[in-house]
Structure formats: structure tokens, C-alpha cells
Design an enzyme around this catalytic site. Structure first.
Site, PDB file in Angstrom:
ATOM      1  N   SER A  57      -3.240   1.860   3.753  1.00 29.10           N
ATOM      2  CA  SER A  57      -2.060   1.023   3.836  1.00 29.10           C
ATOM      3  C   SER A  57      -1.978   0.289   5.112  1.00 29.10           C
ATOM      4  O   SER A  57      -2.596   0.833   6.069  1.00 29.10           O
ATOM      5  CB  SER A  57      -0.550   1.577   3.602  1.00 29.10           C
ATOM      6  OG  SER A  57      -0.660   2.297   2.536  1.00 29.10           O
TER       7      SER A  57
HETATM    8  N1  SAH Z   1      -1.893   7.381   1.862  1.00 29.78           N
HETATM    9  C1  SAH Z   1      -3.184   6.810   1.584  1.00 29.78           C
HETATM   10  C2  SAH Z   1      -3.241   5.485   0.982  1.00 29.78           C
HETATM   11  C3  SAH Z   1      -2.878   5.797  -0.340  1.00 29.78           C
HETATM   12  S1  SAH Z   1      -3.565   4.666  -1.670  1.00 29.78           S
HETATM   13  C4  SAH Z   1      -3.950   6.728   2.937  1.00 29.78           C
HETATM   14  O1  SAH Z   1      -3.028   6.790   4.202  1.00 29.78           O
HETATM   15  O2  SAH Z   1      -5.080   6.352   3.199  1.00 29.78           O
HETATM   16  C5  SAH Z   1      -3.066   5.302  -2.945  1.00 29.78           C
HETATM   17  C6  SAH Z   1      -3.732   6.632  -3.232  1.00 29.78           C
HETATM   18  O3  SAH Z   1      -3.129   7.281  -4.179  1.00 29.78           O
HETATM   19  C7  SAH Z   1      -5.399   6.674  -3.717  1.00 29.78           C
HETATM   20  O4  SAH Z   1      -5.968   7.397  -3.092  1.00 29.78           O
HETATM   21  C8  SAH Z   1      -5.143   6.938  -5.348  1.00 29.78           C
HETATM   22  O5  SAH Z   1      -6.166   7.805  -5.659  1.00 29.78           O
HETATM   23  C9  SAH Z   1      -3.961   8.038  -5.017  1.00 29.78           C
HETATM   24  N2  SAH Z   1      -3.207   8.300  -6.566  1.00 29.78           N
HETATM   25  C10 SAH Z   1      -3.094   7.171  -7.510  1.00 29.78           C
HETATM   26  N3  SAH Z   1      -2.535   8.073  -8.553  1.00 29.78           N
HETATM   27  C11 SAH Z   1      -2.164   9.349  -7.921  1.00 29.78           C
HETATM   28  C12 SAH Z   1      -1.718  10.510  -8.542  1.00 29.78           C
HETATM   29  N4  SAH Z   1      -1.062  10.550  -9.916  1.00 29.78           N
HETATM   30  N5  SAH Z   1      -1.543  11.589  -7.954  1.00 29.78           N
HETATM   31  C13 SAH Z   1      -2.136  11.763  -6.718  1.00 29.78           C
HETATM   32  N6  SAH Z   1      -2.806  10.600  -6.092  1.00 29.78           N
HETATM   33  C14 SAH Z   1      -2.587   9.420  -6.813  1.00 29.78           C
END
Ligand code: SAH
Length: 231
Positions: free
Chosen positions: A82
């Protein structure tokens, strides 16, 4: 002569990482000043964490030069880290305290988890893509974040064995607030989550649980990758 050149070579190779490190620190100080404090984030612990966590070590090598820019970046597998301001804002919204145990859904690069880990006692973070989860786990460990536990699973279900949590940060967008996450929030706890249709505009929502009642407040429109569901 040769010996002098050798010493010069050793001097530069030893000092280069330190110089590069200072440069990155300067970039972080600027990032906090121009992108985060100026937009109204005030929590001193959050600002400090954003100044400390080496964001450039959470992005792919080819994007290191852009690590401190005012936008999200790709981290592979169609996912993103993000925008710095959004990470700071979400962290401030949950009012993190030193003694807190916090759950994050969507580990991605591990950056948000590291920012939380600078402030609170313990961070639990869940990632659905195994490769990203494993990579983040290794990275966080190598950077010395020993107070973060990473789990590869569908975060829709939270982390029941470790519940309840003082706060929950969801970094992927769902079309509703997952009931298991509400259930795993402590009385008086706060959750921040982007809610809305995948790939379209979503709203960042602050959820609070007070005397068993759940209240929600719209914070601002955001764009996150979707919360996908495990099979
Ligand atoms: N917080 C992260 C960025 C998040 S991007 C950072 O600081 O880099 C969103 C993430 O959520 C992705 O890696 C994606 O694979 C994950 N995601 C999507 N659906 C999910 C779920 N049901 N459970 C856990 N993770 C999930």
C-alpha cells in the site's frame, strides 16, 4: 600503490551500505513530512515507526528507487504494497498501544506488519498466497521483527486460536465485514477494513466494538486488491 588502491577499495565497499542506508533514512524522513504528517497523521508512535521501517527492503529490487514515493507498488502475484500514507493512516486509526496484540489480514510484503510491530507487543498476520507469506516471514525474521507471527491461510476466518485481538487491520477489500473478524475483536477493540466492490472504489471503514455493539464509520475512499477466498 597497489596496497593504497586496495585500501581505498576496502574503504568504499565497507562504507557504501552505510551511505546508502543514510540516504534511505533521509528519504523516509521526507516521506513522513510531506506525505503523512502534512495530511494529518499525528500519532507520534506511528510517525516514528514510519521513519524507522526500511520500506525499500519490502519492495522488489527493481523498484527500490521508488520505495518512498507517494503510491502503492507491485510486489508480485498481482498484489501490491500500500501507499505509505494509507499504511500510516490505518495504523493510526486502530490507536495502537504498546501492550496490544494485533491481527493483520493480508501480509503481502510484510511492511504493514513491520510498522505495527514497531509499536505493539505482538502482531499476527495472515496471507493467502503461500509464496508471499513465506517470503514475508523470512524477511521479517531477518530484519529482526521477532514479535510477528505469519500464517498462510484464508484470513476471512481470522486466527481463532489467538483471538481475541485488541485491533484488526485488513489490507484487502471485501464486499462485507467478515463476521469471524468481528467475533475475534476484543470489547473496546477497533478494526480498519476497506469495504466495497473489488477493483472499484471502496471505503475505508473503522469498526468499533463497544459494550457488545458494533459501530462503523466511513473514513475515506480507497482502492485495495480484493480479499480472495480459499477453496
Ligand atoms: N499489507 C500488505 C499489502 C497487502 S496487499 C503489505 O504491507 O505489503 C493484500 C494482500 O492480501 C495480498 O498479499 C493478498 O494475497 C492478501 N489476501 C487476499 N485475500 C486474502 C485472504 N482471504 N486471506 C489472507 N490474505 C489475503
Amino acid at each position: 600503490m597497489l596496497r593504497v588502491l586496495l585500501w581505498i577499495g576496502i574503504f568504499f565497499s565497507l562504507s557504501f551500505p552505510a551511505i546508502a542506508g543514510n540516504l534511505m533514512e533521509e528519504k523516509r524522513v521526507e516521506m513522513v513530512r510531506l506525505q503523512i504528517a502534512r495530511r494529518g497523521v499525528e500519532d507520534a508512535a506511528v510517525l516514528k515507526a514510519m521513519r524507522v521501517v526500511p520500506r525499500h527492503l519490502f519492495v522488489p529490487n527493481y523498484l527500490i528507487d521508488e520505495a518512498y514515493q507517494d503510491y502503492p507498488l507491485p510486489i508480485g502475484y498481482g498484489q501490491t504494497i500500500s501507499q505509505p500514507y494509507i499504511v500510516a493512516l490505518m495504523t493510526e486509526l486502530i490507536k495502537p498501544q504498546a501492550g496490544h496484540r494485533v491481527l493483520e489480514i493480508g501480509t503481502g510484503s510484510g511492511y504493514q506488519a513491520a510498522v505495527l510491530a514497531e509499536i505493539v507487543k505482538k502482531v499476527f498476520t495472515v496471507e493467502i498466497i503461500p509464496e508471499l507469506g513465506e517470503k514475508a516471514k523470512k524477511r521479517l525474521w531477518e530484519l529482526g521483527y521477532k514479535n510477528v507471527s505469519v500464517r498462510v491461510a484464508d484470513g476471512y476466518n481470522g486466527w481463532p486460536e489467538e483471538a481475541p485481538f485488541d485491533a484488526i487491520v485488513v489490507t484487502a477489500a471485501a464486499d462485507h465485514i467478515p463476521p469471524p473478524l468481528i467475533a475475534q475483536l476484543k470489547e473496546g477493540g477497533k478494526m480498519v477494513i476497506p469495504v466495497g466492490s473489488p477493483f472499484l472504489v471502496q471505503n475505508l471503514i473503522l469498526v468499533e466494538k463497544k459494550q457488545g455493539r458494533v459501530t462503523t464509520r466511513n473514513i475515506l475512499p480507497v482502492r485495495f486488491v480484493p480479499l480472495t477466498r480459499g477453496k
